[in-house]
Design a protein around this motif. Sequence first.
Motif, short mmCIF file in Angstrom:
data_model
loop_
_atom_site.label_atom_id
_atom_site.label_comp_id
_atom_site.label_asym_id
_atom_site.label_seq_id
_atom_site.Cartn_x
_atom_site.Cartn_y
_atom_site.Cartn_z
N LYS A 1 -0.31 2.29 -13.68
CA LYS A 1 -0.45 1.25 -12.66
C LYS A 1 -1.04 1.90 -11.41
N LEU A 2 -2.14 1.34 -10.92
CA LEU A 2 -2.87 1.91 -9.81
C LEU A 2 -2.65 1.09 -8.54
N ASN A 3 -2.28 1.77 -7.47
CA ASN A 3 -1.98 1.14 -6.19
C ASN A 3 -3.08 1.44 -5.17
N ILE A 4 -3.15 0.63 -4.12
CA ILE A 4 -4.07 0.89 -3.02
C ILE A 4 -3.48 2.02 -2.17
N LEU A 5 -4.27 3.05 -1.95
CA LEU A 5 -3.83 4.25 -1.25
C LEU A 5 -4.62 4.39 0.05
N THR A 6 -3.93 4.33 1.20
CA THR A 6 -4.63 4.46 2.47
C THR A 6 -5.11 5.89 2.66
N ARG A 7 -6.28 6.04 3.32
CA ARG A 7 -6.75 7.40 3.52
C ARG A 7 -7.56 7.55 4.82
N MET B 1 0.86 -1.18 0.00
CA MET B 1 0.00 0.00 0.00
C MET B 1 0.89 1.24 0.00
N ILE B 2 0.32 2.34 -0.48
CA ILE B 2 0.99 3.63 -0.36
C ILE B 2 0.12 4.53 0.51
N SER B 3 0.69 5.61 1.00
CA SER B 3 0.03 6.43 2.02
C SER B 3 -0.50 7.74 1.47
N GLY B 4 -1.78 8.00 1.70
CA GLY B 4 -2.36 9.26 1.32
C GLY B 4 -2.28 10.31 2.42
N VAL B 5 -1.67 9.94 3.54
CA VAL B 5 -1.53 10.85 4.69
C VAL B 5 -0.13 10.70 5.26
N PRO B 6 0.38 11.73 5.97
CA PRO B 6 1.72 11.64 6.56
C PRO B 6 1.83 10.57 7.64
N GLU B 7 3.06 10.29 8.00
CA GLU B 7 3.37 9.22 8.94
C GLU B 7 2.77 9.45 10.32
#
Length: 552
Positions: free
Chosen positions: A477-483, A248-254
């Motif tokens: 290419k589309l990845n799952i983005l946490t939000r 997954m990749i992150s849509g928000v900071p750590e």
Amino acid sequence: MADDADVIVVGGGLAGLVAATEIADAGKRVIVVDQEGEQSLGGQAFWSFGGLFLVDSPEQRRLGIKDSYDLALQDWMGSAGFDRDEDLWPKRWAEAYVAFAAGEKRGWLRAMGHRIFPVVGWAERGGYDAMSHGNSVPRFHVSWGTGPGIVEPFERRARQAQANGRLTFKFRHRVDALSITNGTVDGVSGAILEPDHVERGKSSSRKVTGDFTLRAQAVIVASGGIGGNHDLVRQNWPKRLGDAPKSMISGVPEHVDGRMIGITEAAGARLINRDRMWHYVEGIRNWSPIWPRHGIRILPGPSSMWFDATGKRLPSPLFPGSDTLGQLHYIMSTGYDYSWFVLTQSIIKKEFALSGSEQNPDLTGKSWLMTARRATNKGAPGPVEAFKTYGVDFIVRDNLADLVGAMNALSGDTLLKTEHLKLQIEARDREIENPYVKDTQVMNIHNARRYIGDRLIRTAKPHRILDPAHGPLIAVKLNILTRKTLGGFETDLDSRAFGSDGKIMPGLYAAGEAAGFGGGGMHGYRSLEGTFLGGCLFSGRNAGRAAAKAAS
């Protein structure tokens, strides 16, 4: 010992700012505590596209959109799918929020100087029956100035309250515990972190330089969600969406790590619907990242063809912009955690936008000249062209065989077959020139172009994907983005938090994402979009007003 303030607000994001300014305006003293530095004031709202869910607005009426509270509530309930005993308060919050969106929300913001871009977007279009998921009409109102444009009125009010001595900011103060005296939540304690002037969104130092204790008559938890903590996302991942993604990749900071949610639950607050969450499937890796695993969401128009990792076209009605969680469920059912858009230069020019204030310098900078160029430029908007040039998830080729070869090289396998994709694209292309068709995505395109807002700036003129005149061909290419976290602390309509025993916890309130944007999950299973910022506004306002009224 006298209290340090009447109310303590944990979190300096939008919900926290709204709550704090309402408290200060009521003549009470408030302290805002945040583990990040002053440069991060406004939280995730600052990074957002600034979309707001409004119902029967002047902007809609000018565009010929007929909307109403009843239609919006029908859409909301059909999307939420409330079906649990603990959905009592979330449902009440949903009804109240839709009334707010159809009533005083726009005027309340406008009185503070907030303005709206005149073209209303159409997000989460569904594609099922009238009582199922999706917006029946366009309702996505973009703030003029995007995320910063919606943060600014509340930051300005907060600075005025600070100057008047009613509001105090405690930045770099990390809350580690809530204090409870005789059953009432009456303060917070924790660690003071060393000053760190790192750029907004970057990971900041966690070096402790001291400790603190603060007392008040009430505490409002407005600390945000869990989207930056992938371990916690996977821990709460709902089985109904399949296995949690491996990547997954992150849509928000750590720092959006859910830490304060755990602390508040440990103090006795009731956390409900923790398995309801909102993650995007059109995520792309940021070629110029700010935070770890930084991803950006594509806001797509309706024309790109969507294929799963094996090259099979996503089924109807899972088209771009239709049903985010339906798409997520389907993609995870394939055994892979990525998918593909295939499109043309003509489509990317008209239909691709990127979520985020930093990806929309025209709207964020309030430049009408730059915004007008979206409709007149030969290429796509500058940030989109930059991703097309530098983004690792973008592939540009002149023919389909070369495109598929590069797609396989990027994914590291040989799942995609040129003839398989060609067969599906050509079948779609045969339908595109007819006004009457059976391909439901093509029907969707024709429907979109009946709306003037889509025809002007969001939907390309129908054309064949394989027509060289509209090339080159593009694959993404589309990845799952946490939000977003859709569940949260159960609250009544005054944002008072319930305890694990089902009774109100005196002195404790919750707002924003920590409260599931109200009640512990007012969205239910799905969002209609434009509802997250609005949920922060509504729940923060309710929490601030109620806490101020209760303070003696």
